[in-house]
Design an enzyme around this catalytic site. Structure first.
Site, PDB file in Angstrom:
ATOM      1  N   ASP A   1       0.794  -1.230   0.000  1.00  0.00           N
ATOM      2  CA  ASP A   1       0.000   0.000   0.000  1.00  0.00           C
ATOM      3  C   ASP A   1       0.827   1.281   0.000  1.00  0.00           C
ATOM      4  OD1 ASP A   1       0.984  -0.471   2.523  1.00  0.00           O
ATOM      5  OD2 ASP A   1      -0.828   0.150   3.579  1.00  0.00           O
ATOM      6  N   GLU A   2       2.151   1.188  -0.159  1.00  0.00           N
ATOM      7  CA  GLU A   2       3.001   2.377  -0.152  1.00  0.00           C
ATOM      8  C   GLU A   2       3.973   2.323  -1.327  1.00  0.00           C
ATOM      9  OE1 GLU A   2       4.855   3.207   3.680  1.00  0.00           O
ATOM     10  OE2 GLU A   2       3.473   1.813   4.648  1.00  0.00           O
TER      11      GLU A   2
END
Length: 410
Positions: free
Chosen positions: A105-106
């Site tokens: 998610d990053e």
């Protein structure tokens, strides 16, 4: 030239993906969790409405429901999260070829060279464009940090959530970065924070002002690296999209189906986890120099210990032997163990690994290592054909189940 680095962090990612399919739940407290009927029922993600009640990632479902009895629980869909992650990174790649994922998610983006041609005068302007596009096209929000290196860009994305942009320029470091707790800095975990605390290092500013030689004596190479991070001296490049970056650590952990109370049970559980870690090291053609063990009791109190290995290793039995030595020193016989995690640290490429050889020792390959390498290679082939759990180095596989957690930290 001052770089322009973005760190984009998808807000409440698992929960946000689930709520795209369940928009009627958007304003209700929702959490994604493991099986709430098992000992693996922990919170994996929560939405903003659940955060209001103090729900935290990694706490048990029963703890979360004590805080919020009306909490709605949804099962995870990891394949969907991976698919959405690929969509998001494909969108980032429309703006730059330097997109480096950091977990599912990053991602970091280096837009230094691209800004003039993108019609954006600043990194903040591009960050705001990305936020608008993700919300409109994918129904997701991100928090973005904009800075001159990767470490401070990540600090920026954590600084204000959700759906926000934070800029940290060189002039902002004393006012924004240095007052933050030292644990906010990348790779400062609980063990490092506890090691620094007796020396009065509580903030990133304290770390930046600490003597670098003393830090290196206290923490090894990591001490020097953290000093550079705190002072904005990180020069780590953002990798090209699609480039496999070497992991910083490899870990495997599990919550056992019942509390372990005997040495034989603990030994069997640790052996399986060490085997998982060794397999991942070999898959990545890496060896480790340090092994870390984290023991969790039924009250969720963790004991974390690490120890350097006699020589770099990727062999299951050597890692297991090191784990046993650590456990003998930190586990009190009879004390119940709820969960165990084994982490290989201080990694390096297998091809670059070396072992200092005694003047009185033969330079021929160690027969034990040759035999161990053949055994591990044979086990890897069996797993490749029949599945990861087809064979283990030790008895006791029934201690683990399908919710075991294997992690590779980028």
């Amino acid at each position: 030239m001052t770089r322009t680095i973005l760190h984009c962090d998808l807000n409440c990612f698992f929960a946000s993906v689930e709520l795209r399919e369940r928009p009627e739940l958007k304003n209700l407290p929702v959490a994604v969790c493991g099986d709430p009927t098992s000992r693996h029922g922990i919170i994996l993600a929560k939405n903003e409405a659940a955060k209001v009640f103090g729900i935290q990632t990694a706490e048990t479902v029963w703890q979360a429901r004590k805080k919020c009895p009306q909490l709605l629980l949804l099962p995870p869909h990891h394949r969907a999260y991976r698919d959405v992650s690929r969509e998001v990174n494909a969108l980032y790649q429309e703006y730059t070829d330097r997109v480096e994922p950091f977990g599912v998610d990053e991602s970091w983006l280096d837009v230094t060279a691209q800004l003039p041609s993108l019609g954006c005068t600043t990194g903040q302007e591009l960050a705001d464009t990305l936020r608008r596009r993700l919300k409109a096209e994918l129904g997701l929000t991100i928090s973005v940090g904009v800075s001159f290196n990767k470490v401070f860009a990540k600090l920026g994305s954590d600084y204000k959530k959700p759906d926000a942009t934070t800029v940290i320029s060189p002039d902002d470091v004393p006012s924004i970065v240095w007052p933050l707790p030292v644990s906010a800095l990348l790779f400062v975990g609980r063990a490092t924070r506890q090691a620094l605390e007796p020396y009065g290092v509580k903030t990133i500013g304290d770390l930046a002002r600490f003597d670098p030689n003393s830090l290196e004596a206290l923490l090894g190479k990591q001490g020097r690296q953290l000093y550079e991070y705190a002072n904005g001296l990180d020069r780590d490049p953002v990798a090209l999209a699609g480039t496999d970056t070497a992991p910083k650590s490899v870990g495997s952990g599990t919550t056992f189906s019942h509390n372990l109370t005997t040495w034989d049970e603990l030994k069997a559980g640790a052996a399986i986890l060490c085997d998982n870690v060794a397999m991942e090291l070999r898959k990545n053609a890496m060896v480790c120099r340090t092994l870390q063990i984290t023991v969790r009791d039924p009250k969720f109190k963790d004991i974390c210990r690490q120890r350097p290995l006699p020589s770099p290793s990727q062999f299951s039995r050597e890692l297991s032997a090191a784990a046993m030595d650590i456990l003998k020193d930190c586990w009190k016989p009879g004390s119940p163990v709820r969960a165990l995690t084994v982490t290989a640290q201080n990694l390096q490429d297998q091809a670059d690994a070396f072992e200092q050889v005694s003047l009185f020792r033969s330079v021929e390959p160690d027969p034990h290592h040759v035999k161990q390498a053949r055994l591990d290679a044979a086990m890897d082939k069996i797993r490749a054909k029949y599945g990861k759990k087809a064979i283990h180095i030790s008895a006791g596989a029934t201690l683990l189940d399908h919710t075991d957690k294997d992690e590779i930290e980028p």
